[in-house]
Scaffold this active site. Structure first.
Site, mmCIF file in Angstrom:
data_model
loop_
_atom_site.group_PDB
_atom_site.id
_atom_site.type_symbol
_atom_site.label_atom_id
_atom_site.label_comp_id
_atom_site.label_asym_id
_atom_site.label_seq_id
_atom_site.Cartn_x
_atom_site.Cartn_y
_atom_site.Cartn_z
ATOM 1 N N LYS A 217 -90.141 -36.930 -52.275
ATOM 2 C CA LYS A 217 -89.408 -36.765 -50.411
ATOM 3 C C LYS A 217 -88.992 -38.624 -50.286
ATOM 4 O O LYS A 217 -89.071 -39.478 -50.056
ATOM 5 C CB LYS A 217 -90.646 -37.215 -49.000
ATOM 6 C CG LYS A 217 -90.009 -36.686 -48.399
ATOM 7 C CD LYS A 217 -89.255 -37.279 -47.158
ATOM 8 C CE LYS A 217 -89.161 -37.897 -46.369
ATOM 9 N NZ LYS A 217 -88.445 -39.136 -45.548
ATOM 10 N N GLY A 269 -94.846 -46.913 -47.427
ATOM 11 C CA GLY A 269 -93.779 -46.944 -45.856
ATOM 12 C C GLY A 269 -94.975 -48.251 -45.003
ATOM 13 O O GLY A 269 -95.210 -48.859 -45.778
ATOM 14 N N SER A 270 -94.459 -47.356 -43.062
ATOM 15 C CA SER A 270 -95.061 -48.157 -42.578
ATOM 16 C C SER A 270 -96.702 -48.414 -42.126
ATOM 17 O O SER A 270 -97.178 -47.278 -42.854
ATOM 18 C CB SER A 270 -94.478 -48.254 -40.891
ATOM 19 O OG SER A 270 -94.348 -47.068 -40.610
ATOM 20 N N GLU A 272 -98.175 -48.211 -39.336
ATOM 21 C CA GLU A 272 -97.673 -46.494 -38.226
ATOM 22 C C GLU A 272 -98.338 -45.971 -39.121
ATOM 23 O O GLU A 272 -99.020 -45.339 -38.626
ATOM 24 C CB GLU A 272 -96.849 -47.560 -37.510
ATOM 25 C CG GLU A 272 -96.986 -46.473 -36.605
ATOM 26 C CD GLU A 272 -95.681 -45.884 -35.832
ATOM 27 O OE1 GLU A 272 -94.757 -47.462 -35.904
ATOM 28 O OE2 GLU A 272 -95.335 -45.034 -35.149
ATOM 29 N N GLU A 291 -99.255 -47.917 -49.562
ATOM 30 C CA GLU A 291 -98.690 -49.688 -49.668
ATOM 31 C C GLU A 291 -97.742 -49.248 -48.769
ATOM 32 O O GLU A 291 -97.032 -48.420 -48.228
ATOM 33 C CB GLU A 291 -97.615 -48.718 -51.207
ATOM 34 C CG GLU A 291 -98.071 -49.634 -51.975
ATOM 35 C CD GLU A 291 -98.986 -49.994 -53.146
ATOM 36 O OE1 GLU A 291 -98.850 -50.896 -52.480
ATOM 37 O OE2 GLU A 291 -99.612 -49.235 -54.115
ATOM 38 N N CYS A 325 -91.331 -55.585 -48.455
ATOM 39 C CA CYS A 325 -92.475 -55.741 -47.533
ATOM 40 C C CYS A 325 -93.349 -56.666 -47.865
ATOM 41 O O CYS A 325 -94.178 -57.317 -47.064
ATOM 42 C CB CYS A 325 -93.130 -54.409 -48.240
ATOM 43 S SG CYS A 325 -92.928 -54.625 -49.946
ATOM 44 N N GLU A 422 -93.995 -57.352 -38.411
ATOM 45 C CA GLU A 422 -93.307 -56.700 -39.431
ATOM 46 C C GLU A 422 -92.345 -56.994 -39.052
ATOM 47 O O GLU A 422 -91.485 -56.325 -38.527
ATOM 48 C CB GLU A 422 -93.649 -56.149 -40.572
ATOM 49 C CG GLU A 422 -93.131 -55.746 -41.493
ATOM 50 C CD GLU A 422 -93.047 -54.809 -42.436
ATOM 51 O OE1 GLU A 422 -93.669 -53.423 -41.933
ATOM 52 O OE2 GLU A 422 -93.184 -54.763 -43.301
HETATM 53 P P1 NAP Z 1 -91.766 -45.443 -42.750
HETATM 54 O O1 NAP Z 1 -90.872 -45.032 -41.186
HETATM 55 O O2 NAP Z 1 -93.438 -45.422 -43.343
HETATM 56 O O3 NAP Z 1 -91.254 -44.221 -43.996
HETATM 57 C C1 NAP Z 1 -91.766 -44.329 -44.846
HETATM 58 C C2 NAP Z 1 -91.246 -43.000 -45.763
HETATM 59 O O4 NAP Z 1 -92.469 -42.096 -44.977
HETATM 60 C C3 NAP Z 1 -90.125 -42.788 -45.333
HETATM 61 O O5 NAP Z 1 -89.887 -41.172 -46.242
HETATM 62 C C4 NAP Z 1 -90.083 -42.021 -43.455
HETATM 63 O O6 NAP Z 1 -89.334 -40.321 -43.890
HETATM 64 C C5 NAP Z 1 -91.648 -41.052 -44.066
HETATM 65 N N1 NAP Z 1 -92.257 -40.599 -42.535
HETATM 66 C C6 NAP Z 1 -92.160 -40.587 -41.270
HETATM 67 N N2 NAP Z 1 -93.191 -40.510 -40.968
HETATM 68 C C7 NAP Z 1 -93.864 -39.314 -41.178
HETATM 69 C C8 NAP Z 1 -94.641 -38.952 -41.281
HETATM 70 N N3 NAP Z 1 -95.199 -38.772 -40.099
HETATM 71 N N4 NAP Z 1 -95.384 -38.613 -42.084
HETATM 72 C C9 NAP Z 1 -94.937 -37.375 -43.109
HETATM 73 N N5 NAP Z 1 -93.987 -39.286 -43.349
HETATM 74 C C10 NAP Z 1 -93.389 -39.731 -42.835
HETATM 75 O O7 NAP Z 1 -91.717 -47.391 -42.510
HETATM 76 P P2 NAP Z 1 -89.829 -47.102 -43.476
HETATM 77 O O8 NAP Z 1 -89.194 -47.802 -42.200
HETATM 78 O O9 NAP Z 1 -88.444 -46.516 -44.211
HETATM 79 O O10 NAP Z 1 -89.618 -48.761 -44.452
HETATM 80 C C11 NAP Z 1 -90.749 -49.402 -44.260
HETATM 81 C C12 NAP Z 1 -91.476 -49.459 -44.259
HETATM 82 O O11 NAP Z 1 -92.613 -49.604 -45.601
HETATM 83 C C13 NAP Z 1 -92.320 -51.642 -43.952
HETATM 84 O O12 NAP Z 1 -92.975 -51.629 -42.882
HETATM 85 C C14 NAP Z 1 -92.535 -51.460 -45.315
HETATM 86 O O13 NAP Z 1 -93.597 -53.284 -45.166
HETATM 87 C C15 NAP Z 1 -93.244 -50.608 -46.265
HETATM 88 N N6 NAP Z 1 -93.613 -50.907 -47.450
HETATM 89 C C16 NAP Z 1 -94.553 -50.970 -48.065
HETATM 90 C C17 NAP Z 1 -94.012 -51.385 -49.363
HETATM 91 C C18 NAP Z 1 -95.625 -51.525 -50.717
HETATM 92 O O14 NAP Z 1 -95.138 -51.184 -51.571
HETATM 93 N N7 NAP Z 1 -96.250 -52.332 -49.663
HETATM 94 C C19 NAP Z 1 -93.146 -51.271 -50.327
HETATM 95 C C20 NAP Z 1 -91.587 -50.874 -49.523
HETATM 96 C C21 NAP Z 1 -92.188 -51.042 -47.850
HETATM 97 P P3 NAP Z 1 -87.994 -41.398 -43.010
HETATM 98 O O15 NAP Z 1 -87.239 -42.401 -43.346
HETATM 99 O O16 NAP Z 1 -87.326 -39.809 -43.449
HETATM 100 O O17 NAP Z 1 -88.123 -41.637 -41.699
#
Ligand code: NAP
Ligand code: MG
Length: 512
Positions: A217, A269-270, A272, A291, A325, A422
C-alpha cells in the site's frame, strides 16, 4: 578553444556581438543567459514520459478497476496540477489482493527454488536501471523532490536493493548457518511518501528473496512510481500475484492491517499510526516490523573539521526538504564554536537553490502536500512563539505549489516543541552543549531513537559517543549514507525490526 571559452565565461551574454555570439557553442551561450551569476535553466523533459490519466489497482498480475468504483487525484506539489487519478481500494479490494497473493504463494512462489526467484529479482533490478530516467522524473513530479536526488539517490538505491536481495535468494542457508529459513507467507507492506520507490524496493525485495508474496500500500500522495514498478513486474514476467499493489488512503492501509490473511506486516510511517497498527496486530499471529519517526541529533564538537561538518549538517536536514525520518533535525554545537557555526549556517542556507524540482540545479524542491506544509508552518510558529529565533533563507518562493524556505531556529531549549516533535521539513533546531557527557544525555533525551551524527577529529571520541547513543544508525563525520547491506531501523518510539542486511532478511523468514 580552451582559452576562448575561459574568457567568454567572464562576460555577460549581452556584451557579445552577434558574430561572436553565433560562434559560441550553444552550451556556452546558455551559460551567459540572463544574470551571469545564475545557472542556466536545465529542466528535465517531463513531457517525454506519458502519465496515463487513470491508474487501476495491480493484482493477480493485471491492472483491475477498484470494486469501490472510486478514484482520487494525484497532484504535482510543485505546481498543484493534477497528474493522474488513482484507484481507491476498499476492504473488498484489499481482500482480493490478499487472495491473489495467497494463491501465488501456495502455487508458485514458495515452491520455486531460490536460484529461480533470484533471476526475477535481477531482472527487476536491471529494468529499474533501464528506466531510471523515467522513474526519476515521475518520482519528482509526483512527490516534489529535486530531480538530482531522485536521479542520483532514490532510483539507483531502489535498483541496488533488488540486486542485493537477488544475490541472497539462493543463499539463504548461508545467511542463517546451521538453520533452515522458510518464508512467512503473505506480507502486507505499508509505505510513506518521502521515498516512494525506494521504500517499495526496501520492502518488496527482501520479502520476495525469502519466498513471501506481497500486498503493498503506497502513500496516497505518491503512488505513481509504485504503479510504474507494477508495469516493470509485468515486463519481468514476475508470476501473477507475487506482488499486488493497492492504492488508497489510511483506510486502505487499515484494511490491510486488519485482514486475517496476512502473515507479516511491515510498516514505515509515523509513530502515531505505528502505535495504532501495533494495537491492531497485538494478539494475532501476524509478525510485525515498524519503521517510525525520528528526531535525530547531530553532535558537532569543537575539534571537528568545521566546513565539512557544515556540509554534513546541511545534507542532514535539507536533503529531500527534510522529509527524512533520520534527518539531523537537532544540531548540538559545542559552545566554543557556536558563533562560527551559526555564521556559516546563515551564509550557507542563502546559497541553497529552492524551486522547480525538475531543474537539475535545484537543491530544495516542493513540500509534499498542503497538510504537510501547514504542519511545518504551525510547528515553526510554535518555536517562535516559545522564544526561539528564526533564520530563513531570503530566496523567493514560486507563487504556485507548496514551499518552505530552508530555515533554522536558535535559542531553542528542550522544552520547546521544535526540540522534541518531528517537523519533517527543512527546519533545523540548534542548541549548544559543553561536555561530551552533556551532548550524549541531551541527544538521548527524546522518545525517538532512529539515527544520530557525530562530528569530531578524534576517533576515540567517536567510538565512545557512538556506543552511548541510543539510535539505530550513527554516522561519524558524514550523514545520510545508506547501503542495502547495512541494517536500518530504530530504538524506542522509532520502531523495531531492521531493513537491509542480514537482519532485514531475518524479518521475512521463519528460522528453525
Ligand atoms: P503516516 O501518516 O503514518 O503514513 C504512512 C503510511 O500509512 C501511508 O501509506 C498511509 O496512508 C498509511 N496509513 C495512514 N493511516 C493508516 C492506518 N490507520 N492504518 C494503516 N495505514 C495507515 O506517515 P507519513 O506522514 O506518510 O510519513 C511520514 C512519517 O514516516 C514520518 O513520521 C517519518 O519519520 C516516517 N518514516 C520513517 C521511516 C523509517 O524508516 N523509520 C522512513 C520514512 C518515513 P496515506 O498516505 O494514504 O495516509
Ligand atoms: Mg503527488
Amino acid at each position: 578553444m580552451k582559452t576562448k571559452t575561459k574568457t567568454l565565461k567572464l562576460v555577460n551574454r549581452r556584451n557579445l556581438s552577434p558574430r561572436t555570439h553565433a560562434a559560441v557553442p550553444l552550451r556556452e551561450r546558455r551559460l551567459h543567459f540572463g544574470n551571469k551569476w545564475d545557472y542556466a535553466p536545465a529542466p528535465e523533459e517531463s513531457k517525454n514520459y506519458v502519465i496515463a490519466p487513470r491508474h487501476e489497482l495491480f493484482m493477480g498480475g493485471r491492472f483491475v478497476p477498484p470494486k469501490s468504483g472510486k478514484y482520487f487525484p494525484s497532484i504535482n506539489p510543485a505546481t498543484e496540477q493534477t497528474l493522474t487519478e488513482m484507484a481507491l481500494a476498499d476492504a473488498a479490494d484489499v481482500g482480493a489482493a490478499v487472495q491473489a497473493a495467497r494463491r501465488a504463494y501456495d502455487r508458485v512462489w514458495r515452491r520455486m527454488p531460490g536460484r529461480e526467484r533470484g533471476k526475477y529479482l535481477f531482472r527487476i533490478a536491471r529494468l529499474i536501471q533501464e528506466k531510471a530516467r523515467e522513474l526519476a522524473v515521475l518520482e519528482t513530479v509526483d512527490g516534489g523532490k529535486p530531480i538530482k536526488e531522485s536521479r542520483d539517490f532514490d532510483v539507483p538505491a531502489a535498483a541496488a536493493h533488488f540486486f542485493y536481495h537477488a544475490g541472497w535468494a539462493d543463499k539463504l542457508k548461508y545467511a542463517f548457518p546451521g538453520r533452515t529459513p522458510r518464508p512467512l507467507g503473505v506480507a502486507g507492506q505499508i509505505i510513506p511518501w518521502n521515498f516512494p520507490l525506494l521504500m517499495a524496493a526496501w520492502k518488496i525485495a527482501p520479502a520476495l528473496a525469502c519466498g513471501n508474496t506481497v500486498v503493498l500500500k503506497p502513500a496516497e500522495t505518491t503512488s505513481l512510481t509504485a504503479m510504474r514498478l507494477a508495469q516493470i513486474f509485468q515486463e519481468a514476467e514476475l508470476p501473477d500475484g507475487v506482488v499486488n499493489i493497492v492504492t488508497g488512503a489510511g483506510e486502505t492501509g487499515a484494511a490491510l492491517v486488519n485482514h486475517p490473511g496476512i502473515d507479516k506486516l511491515a510498516f514505515t510511517g509515523s509513530t502515531e499510526v505505528g502505535k495504532k497498527i501495533a494495537r491492531a496486530v497485538a494478539g494475532t499471529p501476524k509478525r510485525l516490523t515498524l519503521e517510525l519517526g525520528g528526531k535525530a541529533a547531530n553532535i558537532l564538537f569543537e575539534d571537528a573539521p568545521i566546513d565539512q561538518a557544515i556540509e554534513g549538517v546541511i545534507t542532514g536536514i535539507y536533503f529531500n526538504q527534510g522529509h527524512v525520518c533520520c534527518a539531523g533535525s537537532r544540531l548540538f554545537v559545542q559552545e566554543g564554536i557556536y558563533s562560527t557555526v551559526i555564521k556559516k549556517l546563515r551564509d550557507r542556507i542563502q546559497t541553497l537553490r529552492v524551486g522547480n524540482p525538475l531543474d537539475k540545479n535545484t537543491d530544495i524542491g516542493a513540500i509534499n502536500s498542503k497538510p504537510q506544509l501547514e504542519k511545518i508552518r504551525e510547528l515553526v510558529q510554535s518555536g517562535v512563539d516559545e522564544g526561539a529565533e528564526l533564520t530563513q533563507s531570503s530566496c523567493s518562493l514560486p507563487a504556485k505549489g507548496y514551499w518552505f524556505a530552508p530555515s533554522f531556529l536558535t535559542g531553542v531549549t528542550h522544552a520547546h516543541r521544535v526540540a522534541s516533535e518531528e517537523i519533517f521539513g527543512p527546519v533545523l533546531s540548534v542548541m549548544t552543549f559543553r561536555t561530551p557527557d552533556e551532548a550524549v544525555a541531551r541527544a538521548n533525551n527524546t522518545p525517538y531513537g532512529l539515527s544520530a551524527g557525530v562530528w569530531t577529529d578524534k576517533g576515540s571520541k567517536i567510538f565512545r559517543i557512538v556506543n552511548q547513543l541510543r539510535a539505530g544508525v550513527v554516522w561519524a563525520n558524514t550523514y545520510n549514507k545508506f547501503d542495502p547491506t547495512s541494517p536500518f531501523g530504530g530504538y524506542k518510539e522509532s520502531g523495531f525490526g531492521r531493513e537491509g542486511g542480514l537482519q532485514g532478511l531475518a524479518a521475512y523468514c521463519r528460522v528453525s
